[in-house]
Structures are given as C-alpha cells and as structure tokens.
Write an enzyme that holds these catalytic residues in place. Structure first.
Site, short mmCIF file in Angstrom:
data_model
loop_
_atom_site.label_atom_id
_atom_site.label_comp_id
_atom_site.label_asym_id
_atom_site.label_seq_id
_atom_site.Cartn_x
_atom_site.Cartn_y
_atom_site.Cartn_z
N HIS A 119 0.82 -1.22 0.00
CA HIS A 119 0.00 0.00 0.00
C HIS A 119 0.85 1.27 0.00
O HIS A 119 0.34 2.35 -0.31
CB HIS A 119 -0.99 0.00 1.17
CG HIS A 119 -0.40 0.31 2.51
ND1 HIS A 119 -0.09 -0.65 3.45
CD2 HIS A 119 -0.07 1.50 3.10
CE1 HIS A 119 0.38 -0.07 4.54
NE2 HIS A 119 0.42 1.24 4.35
N ASP A 149 0.04 -7.62 1.60
CA ASP A 149 0.47 -6.22 1.65
C ASP A 149 1.99 -6.08 1.65
O ASP A 149 2.56 -5.29 2.41
CB ASP A 149 -0.13 -5.51 2.87
CG ASP A 149 -0.01 -3.99 2.77
OD1 ASP A 149 0.13 -3.48 1.64
OD2 ASP A 149 -0.04 -3.31 3.81
N SER A 223 4.64 2.50 7.92
CA SER A 223 4.26 1.36 7.09
C SER A 223 5.41 0.90 6.21
O SER A 223 6.03 1.71 5.51
CB SER A 223 3.07 1.72 6.20
OG SER A 223 1.89 1.87 6.96
#
Length: 489
Positions: A119, A149, A223
């Site tokens: 992402h 992911d 992230s």
C-alpha cells in the site's frame, strides 16, 4: 584451635557482619536476575545505530485526474460520482494533480533489494528511496503481493549498500522486546521500542492474516518499516495500526517474517507469488459443530465444498470432513489451512489428516497452483434470499422443493433437499445466518427430501441425548455447515 578472648570477641562481631554483607550481595544478585532474564537492555542506542542505515524512507508520487476521482465508499457507476465530476469541473483550475505519499522500507541485500508494504507504493508512477545520510535513489518494483500487503523494490548503486537480515518470527514470544524503525509522519528515521503484545492476530485483512501485535509506537509513515528483535534481525514488517485518531495508541501490527520470506523469495525468482491450492471451500468448526460430529474440542477446518476437478476430489476428500493437519502441520483453526496450503510446494504430494465419521484418517494429496478465481471461493460464506412459511422445525419454516417454490426462490435446477421458506428472527437459526431460500441438504449427515425427514431426524437426535444437530445447507450455490442447539434453544 582455641581462641583468645580478643579473638573470640572479634569473631563474635565479625561473623554477623560478614553474614549480613553476604546476604546483601545475594539479595542484589537475585534482584538483578529477573532483569537479566527479561533481557531488558540498558539502552537501545547501539542497536539503533547499527540498524538505522539499512532502514529507508520511501516517497512516491502519482498523477490523479479529477475526472477519474470517485467518492470514497461509493460504487464507481453510482450517479453520485457523476455529480462529483461535474462539481470538480466547475471548480477553477480543476486539472490533473500530482500527489505524494511517504512510507518506510528496509534493505535485505547489499545489491539493493528493498522490502516495504504494497500500500506504500500501490499506484505510484515514481518511487524514491532516501537513506539516513540523505542519499536518494530511484527505485523500481520487482513485484508485489496485495494479499499480504508486501512489495519488493530494487535500487541501483555503485557501492555496496547497508542491509539487515530477516530473522525467524517463529521464535518470538509474547513479552519479547522489539524495536521499530521508520519514517512516521515524514519525520525521517525514528526509533521506538516495545514488546510483542500478541501473536497470530487475525485483523480480517485477508485469508493469510497472521500478524504480530506490538505496543512499539507505529504511526502513519511507519508502514513498510522493519520490526527488529534484540539480535538486530527483522522479525516483522510494520503494516497496520488500530487507532480512532490515526496516531499510535499502542496497538500496531506487523507481517511476520515467516510470511515475508517465502513471498520475497518467490517475487525475486518469478516476479510474482505462487501459492498452493487443493480445491476445497472451508468454514470454521464451532463448538456446536464439533459436538454434533463427535470431534470433542472444536478445531480444524470443515470442508464445505469441493472443486470437482481439484486435488481434494482426486484425493477422496468429502464434504463434511474436518482437516486436522496438512503436511505435518496442525490445523488449529480454519484460518490456518489457507496459509499452510499456500506455503506448500506446488506439485508436491503431502499427507492431509482428516476427521470423518468419528475416525481420523490420512490421505495423500497433490498441491496445485492457486489462481485468483479459486481463492475467492476458498472460504464458505452465507448468502441471503426472500421468504414464505410452512412446517416449523428449530425455528425454520420448511417446504418440499416443488417447481413453484424453486421458481419463486430462484433455486437452481438439479438441487435437492428441503426449502427454508421462513426463519424465526428470534431463533438460533437466524443468529447463525440461515435465510429464506436456503436448502437443507443433510441433517445429522443424513439426506433429507421432506420436512418430515427433518422432523424425524431432529427428534431422533434429541432422544439420543445430543445437544446439537448438524445441518448441511445450500445457499446461493455454496454449501456450508451449521450446528443448531436442540431443545428449543
């Protein structure tokens, strides 16, 4: 040997003093032991200094055309999006714009292999990687895996690059210290520490959820960054947080390296992921289902459907079997099976342990390759339909499946069983998701064709002392199993 008076007096006062000193030393040793056992460091500075050069900031950009934008949460073909487009067109200067986002990543190879979240780079037309010393290099995508992911990038450099090693997340225990390094809110290399709060977390992100939960502060921009153990090895890739405000509240999640390693290896080798598949649809084994099948403790994955030409069909697996182990790995819950099968070597033949008719048996099964259409049907899910009423059993209004009802409830030709025309909204059947239009195919693993068949079997199960009865239901073309309590519950 006899002591003089002075020596005796000295000994009398010296021994208690020495004993007191010894006790004090022992007290300090025992006090220090728990801290050493916990492995609590005096400082994380040395670890952070050694690891930070391999952790990078990732910046991406992409061009968004206002004419292609949609309202979040609204279907693309909704008329609301047409009004939204008209509004944007009326705005002065409504032209394509370049938007940017920030994230984190880390190198696992001195040749420039970078791991991050999918992402972080999804949809980007430009990706740049910035090191702690300010060096910025362009990156290209080697491959992605949206289902976990994860993304693998590559950067080119004339010199060997700093990197870190992927460790073994299987060795983690709840309470172990972990260190997160990343780029929160675009601030650059930041270090936070905490413990492993939980393991094997399912946050309903996909079929392969197996997250590490940590209270090390993870925020937006973290992230894709690494989660380290105290040996300086990566044990997870920071991916998600739970927070009403968007900032860390001490609940962060990382993809474990047990998941990361095979994904990265496949991407580097094939440019894509290749997962195993055995051709079954599965559902959870509830305590009621376990009791009705005589399994005892609820465990394993219940086979709710089988692909006609798939490996499971060839191996002799049947609907209603419970998978207890696959390739020597125990299946404790339904969500374990997709992950274990996905990691299996495609083309290999492995043992699958099943529970059927009160017995445990083992079959050989060949692992095939998963394609997206097959994965969408991997987990059984309830469907919904319209309603009517008839003979009532366990809160279900039942009717013989004749041509008229087949047409009214859109039941497929060739389907046999007893039709559910209505469901008592206060019944356990309603709570378990049974809906009008569903078809009862089996009750207590016996085929049924009329409401009287259902009544007879349910009564027999009650007289035998069973507390629940297992129903096999066809809903929207998919089979699923539901256990209902007997005795009016």
């Amino acid at each position: 040997m006899a002591l003089t008076g002075g020596e005796a007096k000295t000994r009398r006062y010296l021994l208690p003093a020495l004993a007191g000193a010894l006790l004090s030393v022992l007290f300090l040793v025992f006090e220090a032991a728990p801290a050493a056992a916990r492995g609590a460091p005096d400082s994380f500075a040395d670890l952070a200094e050694r690891l930070s050069p391999a952790v990078v900031n990732i910046s991406t950009s992409q061009v968004l055309d206002p004419g292609d934008m949609a309202i979040p949460g609204v279907p693309e073909d909704s008329p609301l999006n047409e009004f939204f487009d008209e509004f944007l067109e009326q705005q002065q200067g409504a032209r394509p714009q370049r938007v940017q986002s920030l994230g984190s990543g880390f190198l696992v190879d001195p040749k420039g292999i970078v791991i991050t979240n999918n992402h972080v780079i999804d949809g980007a037309d430009k990706i740049e990687v910035t090191f702690i010393d300010g060096t910025t290099l362009p990156a290209t995508v080697r491959g992605t895996d949206p289902k976990t992911d994860l993304a693998v990038l590559e950067i080119k450099s004339d010199k060997a690059l700093p990197y870190v090693e992927l460790g073994d997340s299987n060795g983690l225990r709840v309470g172990d210290w972990v260190l997160a390094i990343g780029n929160p809110f675009g601030l650059g290399g930041s270090v936070t520490a905490g413990i492993v709060s939980a393991l094997n977390r399912d946050i309903h992100a996909g079929n392969y959820d197996d997250f590490i939960q940590t209270d090390a502060a993870i925020n937006r921009g973290n992230s894709g960054g690494p989660l380290f153990d105290l040996d300086g090895r990566v044990v997870g890739v920071n991916s998600a947080i739970i927070s009403p405000s968007g900032a860390s509240v001490g609940i962060g999640f990382a993809v474990p390296t047990s998941t990361v390693k095979p994904i990265v290896e496949q991407i580097l080798k094939y440019g894509e992921t290749r997962r195993g598949w055995i051709g079954v649809r599965i559902q959870s084994v509830t305590p009621e289902i376990a009791e009705s099948l005589g399994l005892g403790v609820a465990r394993g994955a219940l086979v709710a459907g089988i692909s006609p030409d798939g490996p499971a069909s060839a191996a002799g697996i049947e609907v209603g079997d419970i998978v207890l182990a696959f390739d020597g790995r125990t299946i404790s819950a339904m969500r374990d099976l997709p992950r274990v099968v996905a990691e299996a070597v495609i083309g290999s033949t492995v043992d699958i342990q099943l529970f059927r008719d009160g017995e445990t048996l083992t079959r050989k099964i060949e692992v095939a390759r998963l394609v997206d259409e097959e994965e969408e049907a991997a987990v059984a899910a309830p469907e919904k339909s319209p309603g009517d009423k008839a003979t009532v059993v366990l809160g279900l209004s039942l009717s013989v499946l004749d041509a008229d009802l087949r047409r009214r409830f859109a039941v497929q030709e060739g389907t046999t069983g007893v039709l559910v025309t209505d469901v008592d909204p206060l019944s356990a059947a309603a709570e378990k998701g049974i809906r009008p239009g569903d078809v009862l195919v089996e009750v207590a693993q016996r085929e049924v064709m009329t409401p009287q068949d259902v009544e007879r079997i349910v009564l027999s199960e009650e007289k035998s002392g069973r507390n629940s009865v297992l129903l096999r239901i066809l809903a929207g073309g998919d089979t699923r199993f539901i256990a209902l309590r007997l005795g009016g519950e």
